[in-house]
Each structure stands twice: as C-alpha cells, then as structure tokens.
Design a protein around this motif. Structure first.
Motif, PDB file in Angstrom:
ATOM      1  N   GLU A 237     -24.187  12.401 -13.235  1.00  0.00           N
ATOM      2  CA  GLU A 237     -23.907  13.203 -12.690  1.00  0.00           C
ATOM      3  C   GLU A 237     -23.032  13.171 -10.817  1.00  0.00           C
ATOM      4  OE1 GLU A 237     -27.810  15.306 -12.121  1.00  0.00           O
ATOM      5  OE2 GLU A 237     -27.443  16.435 -14.185  1.00  0.00           O
ATOM      6  N   GLU A 238     -22.836  13.825 -10.478  1.00  0.00           N
ATOM      7  CA  GLU A 238     -22.118  14.087  -9.174  1.00  0.00           C
ATOM      8  C   GLU A 238     -22.321  15.642  -8.154  1.00  0.00           C
ATOM      9  OE1 GLU A 238     -21.028  11.902  -7.458  1.00  0.00           O
ATOM     10  OE2 GLU A 238     -20.466   9.911  -8.930  1.00  0.00           O
ATOM     11  N   CYS A 239     -22.442  15.357  -7.271  1.00  0.00           N
ATOM     12  CA  CYS A 239     -21.953  17.001  -6.680  1.00  0.00           C
ATOM     13  C   CYS A 239     -20.627  17.275  -6.791  1.00  0.00           C
ATOM     14  CB  CYS A 239     -22.841  16.858  -5.410  1.00  0.00           C
ATOM     15  SG  CYS A 239     -24.513  15.904  -5.361  1.00  0.00           S
ATOM     16  N   CYS A 240     -20.970  19.110  -6.059  1.00  0.00           N
ATOM     17  CA  CYS A 240     -19.946  19.441  -6.363  1.00  0.00           C
ATOM     18  C   CYS A 240     -19.189  19.141  -5.055  1.00  0.00           C
ATOM     19  CB  CYS A 240     -19.641  20.720  -6.337  1.00  0.00           C
ATOM     20  SG  CYS A 240     -18.343  22.143  -5.900  1.00  0.00           S
TER      21      CYS A 240
ATOM     22  N   ALA B 199     -18.969  11.030  -0.634  1.00  0.00           N
ATOM     23  CA  ALA B 199     -19.235   9.373   0.076  1.00  0.00           C
ATOM     24  C   ALA B 199     -19.604   9.878   1.529  1.00  0.00           C
ATOM     25  CB  ALA B 199     -18.140   8.031   0.683  1.00  0.00           C
ATOM     26  N   VAL B 200     -19.398  10.018   2.193  1.00  0.00           N
ATOM     27  CA  VAL B 200     -20.107  11.039   3.458  1.00  0.00           C
ATOM     28  C   VAL B 200     -21.105  11.562   3.196  1.00  0.00           C
ATOM     29  CG1 VAL B 200     -19.223  12.607   5.272  1.00  0.00           C
ATOM     30  CG2 VAL B 200     -17.449  11.092   4.673  1.00  0.00           C
ATOM     31  N   LYS B 201     -21.472  12.671   2.078  1.00  0.00           N
ATOM     32  CA  LYS B 201     -22.806  12.561   1.895  1.00  0.00           C
ATOM     33  C   LYS B 201     -23.610  12.215   1.673  1.00  0.00           C
ATOM     34  CE  LYS B 201     -21.779  17.779  -0.196  1.00  0.00           C
ATOM     35  NZ  LYS B 201     -21.474  18.425  -0.890  1.00  0.00           N
ATOM     36  N   LYS B 202     -22.872  10.810   0.836  1.00  0.00           N
ATOM     37  CA  LYS B 202     -24.317  10.085   0.640  1.00  0.00           C
ATOM     38  C   LYS B 202     -24.972   9.363   1.360  1.00  0.00           C
ATOM     39  CE  LYS B 202     -22.964   9.088  -4.393  1.00  0.00           C
ATOM     40  NZ  LYS B 202     -22.658   8.108  -5.307  1.00  0.00           N
ATOM     41  N   ALA B 203     -23.163   8.858   2.912  1.00  0.00           N
ATOM     42  CA  ALA B 203     -23.767   7.970   4.075  1.00  0.00           C
ATOM     43  C   ALA B 203     -24.164   9.101   4.649  1.00  0.00           C
ATOM     44  CB  ALA B 203     -22.289   7.792   4.843  1.00  0.00           C
TER      45      ALA B 203
ATOM     46  N   PHE C  56     -28.393  16.751   7.390  1.00  0.00           N
ATOM     47  CA  PHE C  56     -27.480  17.856   7.242  1.00  0.00           C
ATOM     48  C   PHE C  56     -27.344  18.606   8.043  1.00  0.00           C
ATOM     49  CE2 PHE C  56     -31.672  17.680   4.184  1.00  0.00           C
ATOM     50  CZ  PHE C  56     -31.252  17.466   3.253  1.00  0.00           C
ATOM     51  N   LYS C  57     -26.918  18.713   9.607  1.00  0.00           N
ATOM     52  CA  LYS C  57     -26.532  19.097  10.291  1.00  0.00           C
ATOM     53  C   LYS C  57     -25.236  18.016  10.252  1.00  0.00           C
ATOM     54  CE  LYS C  57     -26.792  19.785  15.561  1.00  0.00           C
ATOM     55  NZ  LYS C  57     -26.556  19.456  16.549  1.00  0.00           N
ATOM     56  N   SER C  58     -24.796  16.598   9.999  1.00  0.00           N
ATOM     57  CA  SER C  58     -23.580  16.234  10.283  1.00  0.00           C
ATOM     58  C   SER C  58     -22.655  16.870   8.981  1.00  0.00           C
ATOM     59  CB  SER C  58     -24.248  14.845  10.434  1.00  0.00           C
ATOM     60  OG  SER C  58     -24.191  14.434  11.972  1.00  0.00           O
ATOM     61  N   ILE C  59     -23.737  16.714   7.524  1.00  0.00           N
ATOM     62  CA  ILE C  59     -23.020  16.902   6.471  1.00  0.00           C
ATOM     63  C   ILE C  59     -21.906  18.727   6.097  1.00  0.00           C
ATOM     64  CG2 ILE C  59     -23.304  17.806   4.394  1.00  0.00           C
ATOM     65  CD1 ILE C  59     -25.536  15.760   4.092  1.00  0.00           C
TER      66      ILE C  59
ATOM     67  N   ALA D 191      -9.207  12.712   7.959  1.00  0.00           N
ATOM     68  CA  ALA D 191     -10.061  11.947   8.771  1.00  0.00           C
ATOM     69  C   ALA D 191     -10.846  12.936   9.252  1.00  0.00           C
ATOM     70  CB  ALA D 191      -8.762  11.883  10.573  1.00  0.00           C
ATOM     71  N   SER D 192     -10.679  14.416   9.060  1.00  0.00           N
ATOM     72  CA  SER D 192     -11.762  15.435   9.223  1.00  0.00           C
ATOM     73  C   SER D 192     -13.300  15.185   8.542  1.00  0.00           C
ATOM     74  CB  SER D 192     -11.674  16.267   9.332  1.00  0.00           C
ATOM     75  OG  SER D 192     -10.308  16.952   9.903  1.00  0.00           O
ATOM     76  N   HIS D 193     -12.842  14.018   7.726  1.00  0.00           N
ATOM     77  CA  HIS D 193     -14.606  14.217   6.613  1.00  0.00           C
ATOM     78  C   HIS D 193     -15.149  13.281   7.372  1.00  0.00           C
ATOM     79  CE1 HIS D 193     -14.198  16.732   2.862  1.00  0.00           C
ATOM     80  NE2 HIS D 193     -13.179  16.803   2.623  1.00  0.00           N
ATOM     81  N   LEU D 194     -14.571  12.448   7.920  1.00  0.00           N
ATOM     82  CA  LEU D 194     -14.787  10.775   8.291  1.00  0.00           C
ATOM     83  C   LEU D 194     -15.559  10.993   9.871  1.00  0.00           C
ATOM     84  CD1 LEU D 194     -12.313   8.923   6.323  1.00  0.00           C
ATOM     85  CD2 LEU D 194     -14.955   8.489   6.305  1.00  0.00           C
ATOM     86  N   ILE D 195     -15.251  11.987  10.407  1.00  0.00           N
ATOM     87  CA  ILE D 195     -15.273  12.417  11.859  1.00  0.00           C
ATOM     88  C   ILE D 195     -16.691  12.463  12.529  1.00  0.00           C
ATOM     89  CG2 ILE D 195     -13.251  13.703  12.422  1.00  0.00           C
ATOM     90  CD1 ILE D 195     -15.128  15.943  12.735  1.00  0.00           C
ATOM     91  N   TYR D 196     -17.742  11.959  11.607  1.00  0.00           N
ATOM     92  CA  TYR D 196     -19.411  12.043  11.681  1.00  0.00           C
ATOM     93  C   TYR D 196     -20.308  10.956  11.431  1.00  0.00           C
ATOM     94  CZ  TYR D 196     -18.728  16.916  13.411  1.00  0.00           C
ATOM     95  OH  TYR D 196     -18.203  18.080  14.459  1.00  0.00           O
TER      96      TYR D 196
END
Length: 224
Positions: free
Chosen positions: A18-21, A88-92, A97-100, A127-132
C-alpha cells in the motif's frame, strides 16, 4: 515468455503493498506489476512508486511486458520520481502535518511557476517538495528515488540556500523561493488566526511576476 521481474511465480513477500496517494493521502493497494492505479477519491492516476521503468526507455518489448505505458514512463519517469519524492517527504516529516501541507502546496504552485516563468519543471517541482526538509535528508531522498545526477546538485543547492539568496539567482531558484512563500500565503489566507499585515509582509518577499500574480489571485478571492 514473461520477464522474470513481472512473473508472479517469482514474487517475494511485499509484492503487494500500500502507498498513500500524494495528492489526497488515500491509501492505494498496488500489485508489484501494476503500472499505475486510479485513486478512487481524487481521481488522479498514480504511478507505481516501486516499479522501475528504466527498461521501458530502451526495450522494444516494454509495451508487451508492462501493458499500456503511461506517458511519464516513456518520457523518462519524471512523474514517477516526483511522486516518489512527495511520498518520501511525507514519511520524513512524520506527524509534522503543518510542514507536510506546506510542502504539498509549494509543489502545487511550483507547477505553474515553472510553466509561466519558463523554468525547469523537474528542478522546481522537486526542490519545492523538499524545502521543509533539511539538506542532508533531501539528498538521501533524491538518491533513494533515483533522481538524475544532472538535476540533483541544483536541487540541493536551492534547498540549502533558499533562505539566503544571492543577488542574481536563477529562474529555478526564484520559482522555488516563490513556491515556498505562496504556500505560506495560501495557509494565511485560509486561516482565521492570520495577523493583520501578515499576507502583505509575505507578498513583499515574492520575486517573480507569476508569483505576484498568484498571490493577487488568492487575496482577491479572500476579499470577495
């Protein structure tokens, strides 16, 4: 004859997962050989994040092996990498949740910024996905998802220096910077706890024409 990697007789535990959308967070069940799945909630088609489409770029039997290939697989797996980064960003970020939310909003604005500012969508969106995310973790994510070396260095440079820009930054850098600011403006617009003058203060940090246009569109809706 089936490619052994696609033949279920050779599958190991974990072949069904399973993976999150990345768009709405709904859990989707994938089989190892699924090319993609349609999210039943938001309607977006999600590429299998565990499938390596590298062979599809050169194998003449790819269509027979994998079935109907999505355009992103044929065009170098850009969409696949983008979705892997989002997951990967969500997992990290875990329960931050604010940063997500900010990361997801920044990436959404990045698409338009890249298009209208004539930047590199692969660099700007990733890069925009990773800025937080801190630079070290961002590097690990890019390595894990198989981001091309040609864009990894630029992405990491933007992530590291986003808060300390030089005088003459690239279009990609400016677009990512604005994507981050726009994500904060959007949060402020949708919050009933926004302090007076905060949106104007954030808007003053925008550096691209497109970024300023998007901010104006958001604040116009707020004032209606």
């Amino acid at each position: 004859m089936k490619c052994p990697g696609q033949d279920s007789r050779y599958w190991k535990p974990g072949a069904i997962f399973e993976e999150c959308c990345p768009h709405c967070g709904t859990m989707l069940e994938f089989f190892k050989d699924d090319v993609s799945r349609l999210c039943r909630k938001c309607g977006n088609r999600i590429v299998n994040p565990h499938m390596d489409f590298g062979c599809a770029a050169y194998c003449r039997h790819a269509a027979k092996c994998l079935g109907s290939l999505p355009p992103e697989a044929v065009s170098g797996s850009y969409e696949l990498i983008k979705q892997r980064i989002a997951i990967a960003v969500k997992k990290a970020l875990g329960k931050d949740f604010k940063s997500i939310g900010r990361s997801a909003r920044a990436a959404a604005h990045a698409e338009r910024l890249a298009r209208e500012e004539k930047g590199d969508p692969a660099v700007i969106t990733a890069a925009s996905h990773l800025i937080y995310i801190d630079a070290e973790t961002a590097g690990e994510i890019l390595d894990h998802v198989g981001a091309p070396e040609g864009i990894t260095d630029e992405i990491l440079t933007i992530v590291k220096r986003r808060k300390h820009p030089a005088e003459n930054e690239s279009t990609n850098f400016k677009a990512v910077s604005d994507a981050g600011v726009l994500s904060q403006i959007e949060a402020a617009v949708n919050s009933d706890k926004t302090e007076s003058g905060e949106i104007d203060r954030l808007s003053s940090r925008l550096v691209t024409i497109t970024g300023k246009k998007i901010a104006e569109e958001m604040t116009t809706k707020l004032n209606k």
